[in-house]
Scaffold this active site. Structure first.
Site, PDB file in Angstrom:
ATOM      1  N   SER A   1       0.840  -1.205   0.000  1.00 50.26           N
ATOM      2  CA  SER A   1       0.000   0.000   0.000  1.00 50.26           C
ATOM      3  C   SER A   1       0.871   1.249   0.000  1.00 50.26           C
ATOM      4  O   SER A   1       1.987   1.245   0.537  1.00 50.26           O
ATOM      5  CB  SER A   1      -0.858  -0.022   1.278  1.00 50.26           C
ATOM      6  OG  SER A   1      -1.464   1.232   1.480  1.00 50.26           O
TER       7      SER A   1
ATOM      8  N   TYR B   1      -2.108  -1.511  11.019  1.00 44.72           N
ATOM      9  CA  TYR B   1      -2.369  -2.033   9.666  1.00 44.72           C
ATOM     10  C   TYR B   1      -1.212  -1.662   8.732  1.00 44.72           C
ATOM     11  O   TYR B   1      -0.638  -2.515   8.052  1.00 44.72           O
ATOM     12  CB  TYR B   1      -3.692  -1.485   9.106  1.00 44.72           C
ATOM     13  CG  TYR B   1      -3.803  -1.670   7.608  1.00 44.72           C
ATOM     14  CD1 TYR B   1      -4.092  -2.915   7.062  1.00 44.72           C
ATOM     15  CD2 TYR B   1      -3.576  -0.606   6.724  1.00 44.72           C
ATOM     16  CE1 TYR B   1      -4.153  -3.098   5.680  1.00 44.72           C
ATOM     17  CE2 TYR B   1      -3.643  -0.771   5.347  1.00 44.72           C
ATOM     18  CZ  TYR B   1      -3.927  -2.018   4.826  1.00 44.72           C
ATOM     19  OH  TYR B   1      -3.975  -2.197   3.464  1.00 44.72           O
TER      20      TYR B   1
ATOM     21  N   LYS C   1       1.958  -3.957   6.595  1.00 48.38           N
ATOM     22  CA  LYS C   1       2.376  -3.913   5.183  1.00 48.38           C
ATOM     23  C   LYS C   1       3.889  -3.734   5.093  1.00 48.38           C
ATOM     24  O   LYS C   1       4.559  -4.380   4.304  1.00 48.38           O
ATOM     25  CB  LYS C   1       1.659  -2.765   4.455  1.00 48.38           C
ATOM     26  CG  LYS C   1       0.174  -2.989   4.271  1.00 48.38           C
ATOM     27  CD  LYS C   1      -0.094  -4.159   3.347  1.00 48.38           C
ATOM     28  CE  LYS C   1      -1.511  -4.647   3.419  1.00 48.38           C
ATOM     29  NZ  LYS C   1      -1.734  -5.970   2.857  1.00 48.38           N
TER      30      LYS C   1
HETATM   31  P1  NAD Z   1     -10.965  -7.494   1.359  1.00 47.84           P
HETATM   32  O1  NAD Z   1     -11.194  -7.485   2.822  1.00 47.84           O
HETATM   33  O2  NAD Z   1     -12.113  -7.254   0.466  1.00 47.84           O
HETATM   34  O3  NAD Z   1     -10.286  -8.872   0.929  1.00 47.84           O
HETATM   35  C1  NAD Z   1      -9.386  -9.562   1.776  1.00 47.84           C
HETATM   36  C2  NAD Z   1      -9.849 -11.013   1.853  1.00 47.84           C
HETATM   37  O4  NAD Z   1      -8.954 -11.749   2.688  1.00 47.84           O
HETATM   38  C3  NAD Z   1     -11.248 -11.160   2.462  1.00 47.84           C
HETATM   39  O5  NAD Z   1     -12.058 -11.906   1.583  1.00 47.84           O
HETATM   40  C4  NAD Z   1     -11.011 -11.901   3.790  1.00 47.84           C
HETATM   41  O6  NAD Z   1     -12.073 -12.757   4.087  1.00 47.84           O
HETATM   42  C5  NAD Z   1      -9.702 -12.645   3.491  1.00 47.84           C
HETATM   43  N1  NAD Z   1      -8.882 -12.953   4.662  1.00 47.84           N
HETATM   44  C6  NAD Z   1      -8.468 -12.104   5.647  1.00 47.84           C
HETATM   45  N2  NAD Z   1      -7.727 -12.774   6.557  1.00 47.84           N
HETATM   46  C7  NAD Z   1      -7.663 -14.065   6.139  1.00 47.84           C
HETATM   47  C8  NAD Z   1      -7.027 -15.240   6.645  1.00 47.84           C
HETATM   48  N3  NAD Z   1      -6.352 -15.236   7.799  1.00 47.84           N
HETATM   49  N4  NAD Z   1      -7.162 -16.402   5.955  1.00 47.84           N
HETATM   50  C9  NAD Z   1      -7.860 -16.432   4.799  1.00 47.84           C
HETATM   51  N5  NAD Z   1      -8.483 -15.359   4.277  1.00 47.84           N
HETATM   52  C10 NAD Z   1      -8.381 -14.183   4.934  1.00 47.84           C
HETATM   53  O7  NAD Z   1      -9.777  -6.442   1.060  1.00 47.84           O
HETATM   54  P2  NAD Z   1      -9.300  -5.823  -0.314  1.00 47.84           P
HETATM   55  O8  NAD Z   1      -9.697  -4.411  -0.357  1.00 47.84           O
HETATM   56  O9  NAD Z   1      -9.629  -6.727  -1.440  1.00 47.84           O
HETATM   57  O10 NAD Z   1      -7.723  -5.829  -0.073  1.00 47.84           O
HETATM   58  C11 NAD Z   1      -6.899  -6.866  -0.567  1.00 47.84           C
HETATM   59  C12 NAD Z   1      -5.474  -6.604  -0.136  1.00 47.84           C
HETATM   60  O11 NAD Z   1      -5.043  -5.347  -0.645  1.00 47.84           O
HETATM   61  C13 NAD Z   1      -5.274  -6.532   1.374  1.00 47.84           C
HETATM   62  O12 NAD Z   1      -4.021  -7.115   1.681  1.00 47.84           O
HETATM   63  C14 NAD Z   1      -5.232  -5.043   1.652  1.00 47.84           C
HETATM   64  O13 NAD Z   1      -4.515  -4.749   2.798  1.00 47.84           O
HETATM   65  C15 NAD Z   1      -4.530  -4.539   0.405  1.00 47.84           C
HETATM   66  N6  NAD Z   1      -4.814  -3.136   0.114  1.00 47.84           N
HETATM   67  C16 NAD Z   1      -6.109  -2.726  -0.036  1.00 47.84           C
HETATM   68  C17 NAD Z   1      -6.400  -1.390  -0.306  1.00 47.84           C
HETATM   69  C18 NAD Z   1      -7.825  -0.928  -0.466  1.00 47.84           C
HETATM   70  O14 NAD Z   1      -8.054   0.270  -0.468  1.00 47.84           O
HETATM   71  N7  NAD Z   1      -8.796  -1.795  -0.611  1.00 47.84           N
HETATM   72  C19 NAD Z   1      -5.345  -0.472  -0.415  1.00 47.84           C
HETATM   73  C20 NAD Z   1      -4.031  -0.917  -0.268  1.00 47.84           C
HETATM   74  C21 NAD Z   1      -3.768  -2.265  -0.012  1.00 47.84           C
HETATM   75  C1  UD1 Z   2      -7.080   4.813   3.893  1.00 43.95           C
HETATM   76  C2  UD1 Z   2      -5.991   4.442   4.845  1.00 43.95           C
HETATM   77  C3  UD1 Z   2      -4.888   3.720   4.101  1.00 43.95           C
HETATM   78  C4  UD1 Z   2      -5.460   2.513   3.362  1.00 43.95           C
HETATM   79  C5  UD1 Z   2      -6.603   2.966   2.468  1.00 43.95           C
HETATM   80  C6  UD1 Z   2      -7.295   1.802   1.819  1.00 43.95           C
HETATM   81  C7  UD1 Z   2      -6.076   6.098   6.662  1.00 43.95           C
HETATM   82  C8  UD1 Z   2      -5.374   7.268   7.281  1.00 43.95           C
HETATM   83  N1  UD1 Z   2      -5.492   5.621   5.525  1.00 43.95           N
HETATM   84  O1  UD1 Z   2      -6.506   5.685   2.928  1.00 43.95           O
HETATM   85  O2  UD1 Z   2      -3.881   3.301   4.988  1.00 43.95           O
HETATM   86  O3  UD1 Z   2      -4.450   1.876   2.590  1.00 43.95           O
HETATM   87  O4  UD1 Z   2      -7.580   3.689   3.251  1.00 43.95           O
HETATM   88  O5  UD1 Z   2      -8.095   1.097   2.716  1.00 43.95           O
HETATM   89  O6  UD1 Z   2      -7.072   5.624   7.148  1.00 43.95           O
HETATM   90  N2  UD1 Z   2     -12.692  11.177   3.438  1.00 43.95           N
HETATM   91  C9  UD1 Z   2     -13.688  12.054   3.803  1.00 43.95           C
HETATM   92  N3  UD1 Z   2     -14.828  11.560   4.361  1.00 43.95           N
HETATM   93  C10 UD1 Z   2     -15.019  10.219   4.565  1.00 43.95           C
HETATM   94  C11 UD1 Z   2     -13.992   9.333   4.195  1.00 43.95           C
HETATM   95  C12 UD1 Z   2     -12.834   9.838   3.641  1.00 43.95           C
HETATM   96  O7  UD1 Z   2     -13.546  13.261   3.640  1.00 43.95           O
HETATM   97  O8  UD1 Z   2     -16.061   9.831   5.105  1.00 43.95           O
HETATM   98  C13 UD1 Z   2     -11.461  11.699   2.800  1.00 43.95           C
HETATM   99  C14 UD1 Z   2     -10.213  11.431   3.606  1.00 43.95           C
HETATM  100  O9  UD1 Z   2      -9.931  12.493   4.459  1.00 43.95           O
HETATM  101  C15 UD1 Z   2      -9.164  11.297   2.485  1.00 43.95           C
HETATM  102  C16 UD1 Z   2      -9.954  10.787   1.278  1.00 43.95           C
HETATM  103  O10 UD1 Z   2     -11.316  11.038   1.566  1.00 43.95           O
HETATM  104  O11 UD1 Z   2      -8.654  12.550   2.175  1.00 43.95           O
HETATM  105  C17 UD1 Z   2      -9.749   9.303   1.034  1.00 43.95           C
HETATM  106  O12 UD1 Z   2      -9.999   8.607   2.257  1.00 43.95           O
HETATM  107  P1  UD1 Z   2     -10.061   7.012   2.331  1.00 43.95           P
HETATM  108  O13 UD1 Z   2     -10.922   6.484   1.264  1.00 43.95           O
HETATM  109  O14 UD1 Z   2     -10.379   6.642   3.732  1.00 43.95           O
HETATM  110  O15 UD1 Z   2      -8.575   6.570   1.958  1.00 43.95           O
HETATM  111  P2  UD1 Z   2      -7.181   7.043   2.602  1.00 43.95           P
HETATM  112  O16 UD1 Z   2      -7.358   7.802   3.847  1.00 43.95           O
HETATM  113  O17 UD1 Z   2      -6.392   7.672   1.516  1.00 43.95           O
END
Ligand code: NAD
Ligand code: UD1
Length: 343
Positions: free
Chosen positions: A125, A150, A154
């Protein structure tokens, strides 16, 4: 070739399973369903014409993890999505986050080492950059102290992978996602936020759908053109495509190092108010929103330098903000239609 997708019923994993199958890969999903539902496997099947294989196991369990690898002895590579990802919850429950995300990582790497599987793609991330000193931020920028447990998982996972690669024959690519949003064009798969969403886009679509009263915009006194924070939003389908390219790069031995890191973003930053404006334009709905205080831990602005991914992976994000917001809105409407059908 068969690719193991951990967390494959989740948001990004399900979109990646679709892209892998479209490219002709067989897909084995493992997930413990702690944050997703099993019917996602059917939806992937509906989109691609083929249901991936599915094993419901918890990666924290080393025996169960090893068993999957022994049972499926034709795995060519692993894409590791499974993790807990709620930033706020990780502050409340640090041990659960370290236990889940790091034990899963370690068990997986051990099983890969023992069965001789050498190709790993890992979900990292942009959170590892914190507030970067220079924008756009590239992969050489220093990683900052994590803002949350969290984020720390990473950072530590990246280190575990790098150390493991150094001492085994393994290859790995860490992909640092910026802000993934949107849903598959079919509206059959998308993000399933549990409870009140923390992230901006699901909060916007739930507000428009009448589930939330209004969106709180966290601060308009940042040093940005309209005072609201800037992020690099990327369509989940573009993100998913990059995973297939990264896996192919290792399978074809095109990687330049055994451990590589790539930013996955569009390279463009948008403020919160610009995101709202885009949503209003594509949905035709005026979004009820109020400016409130800053959210603790939020960085002011971050967007990606994507040169490395563009040049080395030959990958570029294609979808713009309006398309992302429209797909997110179509997904929300499809979720509401499903709920209405059930009740
Ligand atoms: P998500 O929660 O939708 O998917 C993660 C999946 O992993 C879920 O289906 C959950 O049931 C499964 N899981 C969790 N722990 C487990 C375990 N111990 N054993 C087996 N399954 C398990 O999340 P996502 O948004 O698809 O994210 C996927 C990956 O990307 C994660 O590693 C997350 O940290 C990373 N990531 C996500 C974002 C985002 O904004 N969504 C941003 C940066 C990084
Ligand atoms: C957040 C996490 C980041 C994670 C990512 C994906 C924090 C500080 N960072 O990123 O570590 O990888 O989610 O899960 O939590 N916002 C509003 N109102 C809302 C929600 C968000 O104004 O109700 C704004 C936030 O201030 C930010 C932007 O929208 O500026 C995006 O927010 P968000 O979607 O939560 O993502 P990040 O904070 O960038």
């Amino acid at each position: 070739m068969k690719i193991l997708v951990t967390g494959g019923t989740g948001y990004i994993g399900s979109h990646t399973a679709v892209e892998l199958q479209k490219e002709g890969f067989g897909v084995l999903v493992i997930d413990n369903l702690c944050n997703s539902e099993k019917h996602v496997i059917d939806s992937i099947g509906e989109i691609t014409g083929q249901k991936p294989l599915f094993e419901q196991i918890d990666l924290r369990d080393p025996e169960a993890t090893m068993e999957v690898f022994s049972k499926h002895n034709d795995i060519s590579g692993v894409i590791h999505f499974a993790a807990l990802k709620a930033v706020g919850e990780s502050v409340e429950k640090p041990l659960e986050y370290y236990h889940n995300n790091l034990f899963s990582m370690i068990n997986l790497l051990k099983a890969m080492r023992e069965t001789g599987i050498s190709n790993l793609v890992f979900s990292s991330s942009c959170t590892v950059y914190g507030q970067p000193d220079q924008l756009p931020v590239n992969e050489k920028a220093p990683r900052k102290d994590a803002e949350s447990p969290y984020g720390n998982t990473k950072k530590i996972s990246e280190d575990i992978i790098e150390d493991t690669v150094r001492t085994t024959g393994m290859k790995a690519i860490a992909l640092r996602y910026f802000n993934p949003i949107g849903a598959h064009g079919s509206a059959l798969i998308g993000e399933l936020p549990v409870g009140t969403p923390n992230n901006l886009v699901p909060y916007i679509t739930q507000t428009a759908a009448g589930i939330r009263d209004h969106l709180r915009v966290f601060g308009n006194d940042y040093d940005t053109p309209d005072g609201t924070p800037i992020r690099d939003y990327i369509h989940v389908a573009d993100l998913a495509r990059a995973h297939v390219i990264a896996m192919n790069r290792m399978l074809r031995n095109q990687n330049k190092d055994r451990y590589e890191i790539f930013n996955l973003g569009t390279g463009n930053g948008f403020t919160v108010l610009e995101v709202i404006k885009s949503f209003e334009k594509v949905s035709g709905i005026k979004l009820n929103h109020k400016i409130v205080q800053r959210r603790p831990g939020d960085v002011e602005k971050v967007w990606a330098d994507t040169t490395h991914a563009n040049e080395e992976l030959g990958w570029k994000a294609e979808k713009g903000l309006d398309e992302m917001m429209l797909s997110a809105w179509n997904w929300e409407k499809s979720l509401q239609a499903q709920k209405n059908k059930k009740s």
